[in-house]
Write a protein that holds these residues in place. Sequence first.
Motif, PDB file in Angstrom:
ATOM      1  N   GLU A 138       0.537  -1.116   0.339  1.00  0.00           N
ATOM      2  CA  GLU A 138       0.340   0.211   0.155  1.00  0.00           C
ATOM      3  C   GLU A 138       0.792   1.412   0.037  1.00  0.00           C
ATOM      4  OE1 GLU A 138      -2.745  -0.670   3.132  1.00  0.00           O
ATOM      5  OE2 GLU A 138      -3.787  -1.533   2.421  1.00  0.00           O
ATOM      6  N   GLY A 139       2.018   1.281   0.905  1.00  0.00           N
ATOM      7  CA  GLY A 139       2.836   2.289   0.953  1.00  0.00           C
ATOM      8  C   GLY A 139       4.185   2.591  -0.586  1.00  0.00           C
ATOM      9  N   TYR A 140       3.567   1.541  -1.560  1.00  0.00           N
ATOM     10  CA  TYR A 140       5.141   1.469  -2.344  1.00  0.00           C
ATOM     11  C   TYR A 140       5.082   2.346  -3.015  1.00  0.00           C
ATOM     12  CZ  TYR A 140       7.786  -0.534  -6.061  1.00  0.00           C
ATOM     13  OH  TYR A 140       8.466  -1.258  -6.590  1.00  0.00           O
ATOM     14  N   GLN A 141       6.173   2.859  -3.528  1.00  0.00           N
ATOM     15  CA  GLN A 141       6.616   4.166  -4.699  1.00  0.00           C
ATOM     16  C   GLN A 141       7.868   3.614  -4.731  1.00  0.00           C
ATOM     17  OE1 GLN A 141       5.385   6.453  -5.554  1.00  0.00           O
ATOM     18  NE2 GLN A 141       3.549   6.771  -4.287  1.00  0.00           N
ATOM     19  N   LEU A 142       8.231   2.883  -6.282  1.00  0.00           N
ATOM     20  CA  LEU A 142       8.993   2.376  -7.292  1.00  0.00           C
ATOM     21  C   LEU A 142      10.696   3.132  -7.173  1.00  0.00           C
ATOM     22  CD1 LEU A 142      10.213   0.502  -9.266  1.00  0.00           C
ATOM     23  CD2 LEU A 142       9.968   2.190 -10.779  1.00  0.00           C
ATOM     24  N   ALA A 143      10.883   4.960  -6.504  1.00  0.00           N
ATOM     25  CA  ALA A 143      11.648   5.504  -6.541  1.00  0.00           C
ATOM     26  C   ALA A 143      11.899   5.339  -4.724  1.00  0.00           C
ATOM     27  CB  ALA A 143      10.835   7.040  -6.593  1.00  0.00           C
ATOM     28  N   ASN A 144      11.626   4.423  -3.793  1.00  0.00           N
ATOM     29  CA  ASN A 144      11.655   4.328  -2.251  1.00  0.00           C
ATOM     30  C   ASN A 144      11.929   3.568  -2.142  1.00  0.00           C
ATOM     31  OD1 ASN A 144      10.759   6.913  -1.765  1.00  0.00           O
ATOM     32  ND2 ASN A 144       8.751   5.985  -1.398  1.00  0.00           N
ATOM     33  N   GLU A 145      12.868   2.500  -3.607  1.00  0.00           N
ATOM     34  CA  GLU A 145      13.381   1.136  -3.371  1.00  0.00           C
ATOM     35  C   GLU A 145      14.942   1.166  -3.142  1.00  0.00           C
ATOM     36  OE1 GLU A 145      12.906  -2.215  -3.991  1.00  0.00           O
ATOM     37  OE2 GLU A 145      10.861  -2.396  -4.833  1.00  0.00           O
ATOM     38  N   PRO A 146      15.412   0.242  -2.161  1.00  0.00           N
ATOM     39  CA  PRO A 146      17.217   1.084  -2.194  1.00  0.00           C
ATOM     40  C   PRO A 146      17.585   0.655  -3.637  1.00  0.00           C
ATOM     41  CG  PRO A 146      16.031  -1.727  -0.982  1.00  0.00           C
ATOM     42  CD  PRO A 146      15.266  -0.376  -0.768  1.00  0.00           C
ATOM     43  N   ALA A 147      19.252   1.431  -2.802  1.00  0.00           N
ATOM     44  CA  ALA A 147      19.456   1.629  -3.800  1.00  0.00           C
ATOM     45  C   ALA A 147      19.991   0.297  -4.684  1.00  0.00           C
ATOM     46  CB  ALA A 147      21.010   2.509  -3.630  1.00  0.00           C
ATOM     47  N   TYR A 148      20.936  -1.020  -3.619  1.00  0.00           N
ATOM     48  CA  TYR A 148      21.074  -1.419  -4.680  1.00  0.00           C
ATOM     49  C   TYR A 148      19.876  -3.062  -5.345  1.00  0.00           C
ATOM     50  CZ  TYR A 148      18.087  -4.277  -0.673  1.00  0.00           C
ATOM     51  OH  TYR A 148      16.998  -5.804  -0.079  1.00  0.00           O
ATOM     52  N   THR A 149      19.044  -2.669  -5.322  1.00  0.00           N
ATOM     53  CA  THR A 149      17.930  -3.222  -6.169  1.00  0.00           C
ATOM     54  C   THR A 149      17.974  -2.742  -7.690  1.00  0.00           C
ATOM     55  OG1 THR A 149      15.660  -1.640  -5.342  1.00  0.00           O
ATOM     56  CG2 THR A 149      16.229  -3.459  -4.136  1.00  0.00           C
ATOM     57  N   ARG A 150      18.678  -1.133  -7.791  1.00  0.00           N
ATOM     58  CA  ARG A 150      18.696  -1.314  -8.832  1.00  0.00           C
ATOM     59  C   ARG A 150      19.948  -1.817  -9.863  1.00  0.00           C
ATOM     60  NH1 ARG A 150      16.518   3.359  -6.107  1.00  0.00           N
ATOM     61  NH2 ARG A 150      18.455   4.463  -5.558  1.00  0.00           N
ATOM     62  N   TYR A 151      21.002  -2.069  -8.741  1.00  0.00           N
ATOM     63  CA  TYR A 151      22.350  -3.078  -8.935  1.00  0.00           C
ATOM     64  C   TYR A 151      21.672  -4.275  -9.793  1.00  0.00           C
ATOM     65  CZ  TYR A 151      24.792   1.172  -8.319  1.00  0.00           C
ATOM     66  OH  TYR A 151      24.906   2.659  -8.267  1.00  0.00           O
ATOM     67  N   ILE A 152      21.335  -4.533  -8.778  1.00  0.00           N
ATOM     68  CA  ILE A 152      20.471  -6.299  -9.098  1.00  0.00           C
ATOM     69  C   ILE A 152      20.008  -6.201 -10.327  1.00  0.00           C
ATOM     70  CG2 ILE A 152      19.026  -8.177  -8.555  1.00  0.00           C
ATOM     71  CD1 ILE A 152      19.888  -7.253  -5.042  1.00  0.00           C
ATOM     72  N   ASN A 153      18.809  -5.278 -10.670  1.00  0.00           N
ATOM     73  CA  ASN A 153      17.865  -5.265 -11.940  1.00  0.00           C
ATOM     74  C   ASN A 153      19.279  -5.086 -12.920  1.00  0.00           C
ATOM     75  OD1 ASN A 153      15.434  -5.878 -10.383  1.00  0.00           O
ATOM     76  ND2 ASN A 153      14.793  -3.086 -10.485  1.00  0.00           N
ATOM     77  N   LEU A 154      20.198  -4.594 -13.200  1.00  0.00           N
ATOM     78  CA  LEU A 154      20.714  -3.659 -13.847  1.00  0.00           C
ATOM     79  C   LEU A 154      21.887  -5.148 -14.371  1.00  0.00           C
ATOM     80  CD1 LEU A 154      22.972  -1.707 -16.263  1.00  0.00           C
ATOM     81  CD2 LEU A 154      23.889  -1.377 -14.085  1.00  0.00           C
ATOM     82  N   PHE A 155      22.407  -5.534 -13.136  1.00  0.00           N
ATOM     83  CA  PHE A 155      22.884  -6.914 -12.986  1.00  0.00           C
ATOM     84  C   PHE A 155      21.967  -8.219 -14.141  1.00  0.00           C
ATOM     85  CE2 PHE A 155      24.135 -11.063 -11.956  1.00  0.00           C
ATOM     86  CZ  PHE A 155      25.003 -11.556 -12.384  1.00  0.00           C
ATOM     87  N   ARG A 156      20.802  -8.574 -13.478  1.00  0.00           N
ATOM     88  CA  ARG A 156      20.306  -8.855 -14.203  1.00  0.00           C
ATOM     89  C   ARG A 156      19.635  -8.879 -15.880  1.00  0.00           C
ATOM     90  NH1 ARG A 156      13.653  -7.523 -12.578  1.00  0.00           N
ATOM     91  NH2 ARG A 156      14.188  -6.243 -14.520  1.00  0.00           N
ATOM     92  N   GLU A 157      19.520  -7.500 -16.302  1.00  0.00           N
ATOM     93  CA  GLU A 157      19.552  -7.684 -17.791  1.00  0.00           C
ATOM     94  C   GLU A 157      21.327  -7.499 -18.255  1.00  0.00           C
ATOM     95  OE1 GLU A 157      17.153  -7.099 -18.365  1.00  0.00           O
ATOM     96  OE2 GLU A 157      15.434  -5.997 -16.926  1.00  0.00           O
TER      97      GLU A 157
END
Length: 383
Positions: A138-157
């Motif tokens: 309910e309080g989810y905002q994509l921009a509030n995700e921890p920074a490490y998740t963005r690096y995980i996503n980059l590694f995934r791609e």
Amino acid sequence: MDRLLFNTFDLALLITIYQCTLFALFLILLKKGKRQSNILLALFLLSYAAIPLDTLINFGAAFRQFAMDFSPNIFYIFGMAYWIEAVLLLFFVRSLIYKNFSLQPKDILYFLPFLIFAAHDIHDWHLLDSQTKFLILEGYQLANEPAYTRYINLFRECFRTFCGVLCIVELHRYQKHIKNEFADIEAIDLTWLKILVIGFLVIRVQAIITTLGFMTSIDLHININYALIGQISNFMVMFLISFLMFYSLGFSSVFKGIENKEKVIEKDPIDLAQVAKIETFMREKKPYLNHLLNLENLSMQLQMPARNLSQIINRHFKQNFFEFINRYRIEESKYLLQQEENRKVTMLDIMDQAGFNSKATFNTFFKKSVGLTPTQYRKEQLK
């Protein structure tokens, strides 16, 4: 029902899910051909169908709320498909290329990112109680995700793109080695497979650009419309799957696999008795007149291991199998074209009698070997 459930972008994702699922069922239930390859391609399509479903659940305009009302447990579970779909496509390509393809113990390395991410996801999300999950969603905002998740996503791609590059490498290797085992390569149609591999590679590169755009917008505060790039990618996938389904309806696979063998540098001298045996057999039995001749069945006729035969052709005759057989066919066609009784025989008949199965190969190889076209050669000989 006045509430709009899906917008245009959501519909593109739904169509992709439907297409992938339908295509997978077609491959499993109806498509003829190599069963192992059909199953691997079907698994790839089903795993890819999970990706737009994950996008709908997490970011769909109205579908997200519908998913929350249904169950918070379905969030993030389909996102695991990101880590496995590219691996399945790589195995599908290998299953087509290699006649003796089977999964090896070392192939577990390709599944390590999936296993690690699955363990992380289970610990950080799936073990939480439902009430906690509701509060987070309910309080989810994509921009509030921890920074490490963005690096995980980059590694995934990057990992998905790496698997796509490996598919290109395997295709290049196949095209390089196919002439060592087959004398007729015109019938081997790589168009469908190239579109599949290159198309998804382009989409994965675009996913890297989308991820970098998101990271730049969040971390560096440089405004990049990463959402638009992602939406364009969704439409590209939809049209790519549509094209592949349409193409496959008339696609009759004549794909010929090669042996998956390690490169061996042979330093032992060539057995000249085997060389003489090959030359005598080719001269007396003329196996090259068989349109379907390949390395495997020639080695059976000679009662000689295919690997030994291939090494003799490559090292002693300084040719690949394609050149070796077709040079005999050229000599046969030259003999036929010199005969007065063949003055009015069509070139297609000459080509057929000499063992060629492709007019393009016959004309190209003849001109390269003789310096004249078949028609010019006959005129010169029968003046």
